[in-house]
Motif scaffolding. Structure first.
Motif, PDB file in Angstrom:
ATOM      1  N   THR A  32      10.127   4.235  -3.149  1.00 30.63           N
ATOM      2  CA  THR A  32       8.870   5.215  -3.684  1.00 30.63           C
ATOM      3  C   THR A  32       9.445   6.532  -3.715  1.00 30.63           C
ATOM      4  O   THR A  32       8.968   7.238  -4.812  1.00 30.63           O
ATOM      5  CB  THR A  32       7.905   5.153  -2.311  1.00 30.63           C
ATOM      6  N   TYR A  33      10.433   7.065  -2.972  1.00 28.28           N
ATOM      7  CA  TYR A  33      10.929   8.328  -2.990  1.00 28.28           C
ATOM      8  C   TYR A  33      11.867   8.373  -4.470  1.00 28.28           C
ATOM      9  O   TYR A  33      11.678   9.561  -5.011  1.00 28.28           O
ATOM     10  CB  TYR A  33      11.654   8.993  -1.856  1.00 28.28           C
ATOM     11  N   PHE A 177       3.689  11.262   5.237  1.00 27.23           N
ATOM     12  CA  PHE A 177       4.605  10.165   4.715  1.00 27.23           C
ATOM     13  C   PHE A 177       5.169   9.409   6.023  1.00 27.23           C
ATOM     14  O   PHE A 177       5.025   7.920   6.162  1.00 27.23           O
ATOM     15  CB  PHE A 177       5.775  10.663   4.205  1.00 27.23           C
ATOM     16  N   THR A 180       2.489   7.126   7.818  1.00 28.60           N
ATOM     17  CA  THR A 180       2.389   6.010   6.813  1.00 28.60           C
ATOM     18  C   THR A 180       3.401   5.068   7.285  1.00 28.60           C
ATOM     19  O   THR A 180       3.013   3.595   7.206  1.00 28.60           O
ATOM     20  CB  THR A 180       2.349   6.521   5.398  1.00 28.60           C
ATOM     21  N   ASN A 181       4.663   5.309   7.098  1.00 24.64           N
ATOM     22  CA  ASN A 181       5.764   4.484   7.429  1.00 24.64           C
ATOM     23  C   ASN A 181       5.313   3.747   8.924  1.00 24.64           C
ATOM     24  O   ASN A 181       5.676   2.504   9.118  1.00 24.64           O
ATOM     25  CB  ASN A 181       7.256   5.075   7.714  1.00 24.64           C
ATOM     26  N   ARG A 184       2.790   1.063   8.613  1.00 18.59           N
ATOM     27  CA  ARG A 184       3.274   0.014   7.831  1.00 18.59           C
ATOM     28  C   ARG A 184       4.186  -0.717   8.760  1.00 18.59           C
ATOM     29  O   ARG A 184       4.223  -2.063   8.728  1.00 18.59           O
ATOM     30  CB  ARG A 184       3.858   0.540   6.713  1.00 18.59           C
ATOM     31  N   TYR A 240      -2.730  14.286   5.165  1.00 16.06           N
ATOM     32  CA  TYR A 240      -2.391  14.179   3.495  1.00 16.06           C
ATOM     33  C   TYR A 240      -3.649  15.494   2.922  1.00 16.06           C
ATOM     34  O   TYR A 240      -2.938  15.869   2.076  1.00 16.06           O
ATOM     35  CB  TYR A 240      -2.736  12.803   2.881  1.00 16.06           C
ATOM     36  N   ALA A 261       4.672  10.636  -5.480  1.00 17.91           N
ATOM     37  CA  ALA A 261       4.949  10.107  -4.080  1.00 17.91           C
ATOM     38  C   ALA A 261       3.631  10.254  -3.214  1.00 17.91           C
ATOM     39  O   ALA A 261       3.394   9.434  -2.337  1.00 17.91           O
ATOM     40  CB  ALA A 261       6.140  10.914  -3.297  1.00 17.91           C
ATOM     41  N   TYR A 265       2.352   6.724  -1.710  1.00 15.78           N
ATOM     42  CA  TYR A 265       2.239   6.571  -0.312  1.00 15.78           C
ATOM     43  C   TYR A 265       0.744   6.428   0.517  1.00 15.78           C
ATOM     44  O   TYR A 265       0.702   5.724   1.364  1.00 15.78           O
ATOM     45  CB  TYR A 265       3.091   7.666   0.514  1.00 15.78           C
ATOM     46  N   GLN A 266      -0.054   7.036  -0.276  1.00 17.85           N
ATOM     47  CA  GLN A 266      -1.424   7.020   0.177  1.00 17.85           C
ATOM     48  C   GLN A 266      -1.883   5.375  -0.247  1.00 17.85           C
ATOM     49  O   GLN A 266      -2.657   5.032   0.379  1.00 17.85           O
ATOM     50  CB  GLN A 266      -2.368   7.937  -0.468  1.00 17.85           C
ATOM     51  N   ILE A 268      -0.124   2.900   0.012  1.00 13.49           N
ATOM     52  CA  ILE A 268       0.325   1.881   1.239  1.00 13.49           C
ATOM     53  C   ILE A 268      -0.901   2.087   2.255  1.00 13.49           C
ATOM     54  O   ILE A 268      -1.369   0.981   2.707  1.00 13.49           O
ATOM     55  CB  ILE A 268       1.448   2.626   1.967  1.00 13.49           C
ATOM     56  N   THR A 285       2.811  -3.338   0.959  1.00 12.02           N
ATOM     57  CA  THR A 285       3.552  -2.609  -0.006  1.00 12.02           C
ATOM     58  C   THR A 285       2.466  -2.357  -1.462  1.00 12.02           C
ATOM     59  O   THR A 285       1.870  -3.251  -1.568  1.00 12.02           O
ATOM     60  CB  THR A 285       4.710  -3.323  -0.421  1.00 12.02           C
TER      61      THR A 285
END
Length: 330
Positions: A32-33, A177, A180-181, A184, A240, A261, A265-266, A268, A285
């Motif tokens: 993503t980045y 970010f 979010t990781n 997930r 965010y 990004a 990322y949102q 996700i 994903t």
């Protein structure tokens, strides 16, 4: 990559190889980045690759050899990284290629050494800390592991306002970010023996580590866990929203990168919600078609802004900066 390096004025063969190594790490581990970075002007990309590559490389020092090396050995490796980085920032060259590239980036963009110190401090926490009692405790960790990444990247992106004004938004985006990781990757983190979800929020919904382990073992959710995850997703979205005003504070040519990004990322979180907060049966994903749908317009905007910026530069007309000077270099 050669075009990017030439545009950035990087010509030394060893340094070019170091940046190329970082770009490979970025492309492999940060899809993503990496996709978002492609919208940046070529001369700014190597610095982003170096910053991401360094963070990824250090993370691998902590986690990759987990089954082969004891904690003490990994702590020693991390200390070596800190020593090499200090030497490289002082101009030393006999260091790992990733360290060489990130030190060069730090010097070019005047990125403070304290940001790397904070990052390494949080990485050391991963050697001994497996749970976080409160959200404030977790935020303390995320400052060093994620917020400082936003602060490191900010001078590379450039701003149209004084850097300190944009900095809180950049830090918030790094934190957003990472949270979010964490949402997930709950299952994967449990496999490493870690829970990055704050215990105080989990406890409100009757969730503890044992219940999370039950979900992992059975590869399915539980009503109490779903409620806790829904709360944390809502909290993540608030972060965010705190970060969002910072996008307009960036150099116009950098905005498509961060906006891409930001959106993906949102996305996700959207996938997590759409799955009923099922983070157990597979990785949430963003679908490839959605990545393309977001990225293509971003590329178009990036090319247009680069063209406008180029025409202004060629005509000798300074870009409009709303009364503020531009920070960060090309």
């Amino acid at each position: 990559m050669k075009r990017e390096l030439r545009a950035a004025g990087i010509t030394d063969p060893q340094l070019c190889a170091a940046y190329l190594h970082c770009r490979t790490l970025h492309a492999h581990h940060g899809r993503t980045y990496y996709l978002a970075t492609l919208t940046l002007p070529p001369q700014r990309r190597p610095a982003i690759h170096a910053l991401y590559g360094f963070a990824r490389w250090v993370d691998d020092v902590i986690d990759a050899p987990r089954t082969a090396l004891p904690v003490e050995a990994r702590a020693a490796l991390l200390s070596e990284v800190g020593t090499e980085l200090t030497a490289a920032l002082a101009g030393g060259e006999d260091v790992h290629p990733v360290v060489r590239a990130v030190a060069d980036t730090a010097r070019r963009y005047e990125i403070g050494a304290e940001l790397f110190t904070a990052f390494l401090r949080s990485m050391r926490m991963d050697l001994s800390t497996t749970d976080y009692a409160s959200f404030e405790d977790l935020r303390g960790y995320m400052y060093g592991s994620a917020a400082v990444i936003g602060l490191q990247v900010l001078p590379v992106l450039g701003t149209v306002v004084p850097l300190p004004r944009a900095a809180p938004h950049a830090a918030a985006l790094g934190e957003a970010f990472q949270l979010t990781n964490f949402l997930r990757d709950v299952a994967e983190d449990l496999d490493q023996g870690r829970v990055y979800l704050p215990a105080d929020i989990l406890a409100r919904y009757g969730v503890d580590r044992d219940l999370l382990l039950w979900c992992r073992a059975h590869r399915r959710g539980h009503p109490r866990v779903r409620d806790a995850l829904a709360h944390l997703v809502a909290l993540n979205r608030e972060i965010y929203r705190t970060a969002a005003p910072g996008i307009a504070m960036l150099d116009p040519v950098s905005r498509p990168c961060v906006a891409t990004a930001f959106t993906l990322y949102q996305g996700i979180l959207d996938v997590i919600e759409a799955s009923g907060f099922d983070v157990w049966s597979g990785r949430c994903t963003v679908p490839q078609w959605r990545r393309v749908q977001v990225a293509v317009p971003a590329f178009a905007r990036a090319m247009l802004r680069r063209a406008v910026s180029g025409r202004r530069a060629n005509s000798g007309v300074a870009p409009r900066m709303s009364g503020a000077r531009s920070y960060g270099g090309n």
